[in-house]
Design a protein around this motif. Sequence first.
Motif, PDB file in Angstrom:
ATOM      1  N   GLY A 172      -6.313  66.660  57.360  1.00 38.65           N
ATOM      2  CA  GLY A 172      -6.543  65.601  58.339  1.00 38.65           C
ATOM      3  C   GLY A 172      -7.025  66.111  59.676  1.00 38.65           C
ATOM      4  N   LEU A 173      -6.272  67.027  60.288  1.00 38.30           N
ATOM      5  CA  LEU A 173      -6.644  67.531  61.607  1.00 38.30           C
ATOM      6  C   LEU A 173      -7.915  68.372  61.549  1.00 38.30           C
ATOM      7  CD1 LEU A 173      -5.861  67.649  64.576  1.00 38.30           C
ATOM      8  CD2 LEU A 173      -4.522  69.704  64.077  1.00 38.30           C
ATOM      9  N   PHE A 176     -10.786  65.970  61.357  1.00 41.72           N
ATOM     10  CA  PHE A 176     -10.954  65.304  62.652  1.00 41.72           C
ATOM     11  C   PHE A 176     -11.650  66.234  63.644  1.00 41.72           C
ATOM     12  CE2 PHE A 176      -9.419  64.471  66.970  1.00 41.72           C
ATOM     13  CZ  PHE A 176      -9.806  63.149  67.132  1.00 41.72           C
ATOM     14  N   THR A 177     -11.182  67.475  63.737  1.00 36.89           N
ATOM     15  CA  THR A 177     -11.760  68.445  64.667  1.00 36.89           C
ATOM     16  C   THR A 177     -13.241  68.669  64.374  1.00 36.89           C
ATOM     17  OG1 THR A 177      -9.633  69.572  64.863  1.00 36.89           O
ATOM     18  CG2 THR A 177     -11.570  70.811  65.533  1.00 36.89           C
ATOM     19  N   ASN A 178     -13.576  68.826  63.112  1.00 37.19           N
ATOM     20  CA  ASN A 178     -14.972  69.068  62.749  1.00 37.19           C
ATOM     21  C   ASN A 178     -15.845  67.839  62.938  1.00 37.19           C
ATOM     22  OD1 ASN A 178     -15.557  71.893  61.515  1.00 37.19           O
ATOM     23  ND2 ASN A 178     -13.525  71.367  60.768  1.00 37.19           N
ATOM     24  N   ALA A 221      -9.903  58.048  54.110  1.00 39.10           N
ATOM     25  CA  ALA A 221      -8.568  58.078  53.506  1.00 39.10           C
ATOM     26  C   ALA A 221      -7.744  59.244  54.061  1.00 39.10           C
ATOM     27  CB  ALA A 221      -8.674  58.184  51.990  1.00 39.10           C
ATOM     28  N   LEU A 222      -8.361  60.409  54.171  1.00 43.64           N
ATOM     29  CA  LEU A 222      -7.646  61.573  54.690  1.00 43.64           C
ATOM     30  C   LEU A 222      -7.165  61.358  56.116  1.00 43.64           C
ATOM     31  CD1 LEU A 222      -9.909  64.480  53.348  1.00 43.64           C
ATOM     32  CD2 LEU A 222      -7.668  63.792  52.489  1.00 43.64           C
ATOM     33  N   LEU A 223      -7.946  60.593  56.884  1.00 53.02           N
ATOM     34  CA  LEU A 223      -7.610  60.372  58.291  1.00 53.02           C
ATOM     35  C   LEU A 223      -6.724  59.156  58.519  1.00 53.02           C
ATOM     36  CD1 LEU A 223     -11.081  61.156  59.918  1.00 53.02           C
ATOM     37  CD2 LEU A 223      -9.054  62.600  59.902  1.00 53.02           C
ATOM     38  N   LYS A 231      -0.312  61.243  64.322  1.00 50.49           N
ATOM     39  CA  LYS A 231       0.629  61.994  65.147  1.00 50.49           C
ATOM     40  C   LYS A 231       0.091  63.391  65.452  1.00 50.49           C
ATOM     41  CE  LYS A 231       5.443  63.620  65.147  1.00 50.49           C
ATOM     42  NZ  LYS A 231       6.712  63.656  64.358  1.00 50.49           N
ATOM     43  N   GLN A 232      -0.481  64.041  64.450  1.00 53.63           N
ATOM     44  CA  GLN A 232      -1.036  65.378  64.649  1.00 53.63           C
ATOM     45  C   GLN A 232      -2.252  65.346  65.575  1.00 53.63           C
ATOM     46  OE1 GLN A 232       0.881  67.519  63.746  1.00 53.63           O
ATOM     47  NE2 GLN A 232       1.814  67.099  61.761  1.00 53.63           N
ATOM     48  N   ILE A 233      -3.069  64.303  65.442  1.00 50.97           N
ATOM     49  CA  ILE A 233      -4.242  64.171  66.312  1.00 50.97           C
ATOM     50  C   ILE A 233      -3.813  64.012  67.764  1.00 50.97           C
ATOM     51  CG2 ILE A 233      -6.164  62.644  66.928  1.00 50.97           C
ATOM     52  CD1 ILE A 233      -6.595  62.172  63.938  1.00 50.97           C
TER      53      ILE A 233
END
Length: 294
Positions: A172-173, A176-178, A221-223, A231-233
Amino acid sequence: MIKKIAIIGAGGRMGTWFSKYFSLRKGTTLILYDINAYSLKGSANTTVCEDLVHCVDRADLVMVCVPISEVPHIIQECATKMKPGAILVEISSIKNRSYKELKRVPNHVKPLCIHPMFGPAAPSLNLMKIILIPVRNATNELRILKELFEGSVVSIIHDAKTHDRIMSIILGLTYFTNLVFASFVSKQDYQSLKQFSGTTFRIQSLLCTSILLDEPDLILALLSQNSTVQKQIRKYLFEAKKLERLLSGHNQFKMKLTLEKLKSFYQEQQSLELSYTQMYRIISYLNKSDGGLN
């Protein structure tokens, strides 16, 4: 003995990969099903089914390779039609709902909850990592997994909640970062950036562009379907804001201290020199490959 293997979602990217993998297994007959049946082709040892029931009721093993949101429903449909002793495998990247459904399958069906930590471009299974989340009997399920996927590296996570928490960062993270990086760079002069880029930008660009090959539904779906990702984001953005404040405040002392702490932490986890060497090995490979970023 597993002789008949049914693949549900055989037209998808991972379904296609597993179809090819099992087609090389001696003495195995494949039974393929996909909502888009036109994407499938039969052969001497492969039958294409247009009906889910007829696909699974004869199978010794049923592998569910459908989008994450559809997995629980497909598990329900398959489990009630499978013969006694058959194995039901699901491979989704988020386990919360699918794991609960596997827990509910009838006792005559053997559930197997796994997460292949590789994508459909993997050239082979050799040394590829597969995670097992035991459902009923860890020993038996580990044995089945090793028999099915000989040559893989198996790791065990003992419950779905822990799996999803770990994947909220690993997948997930990272996605998101990429995606943020890709979005930002897309608004720049990308061709000039590629032309003058060094190793760091080149590797980061390779990562962010490669994940865009995944289906948008998978990325969403992953995000969004893993409840821990948001929460991690938020934690990630908080860390980014802290670094930005140090830079904008020209606080070189605290910035250097932060860098030293990070270096010390990762040096204890792994050799930073080895990481650096491995990065240049990747670059060397890309330079020799026509598919490299130039």
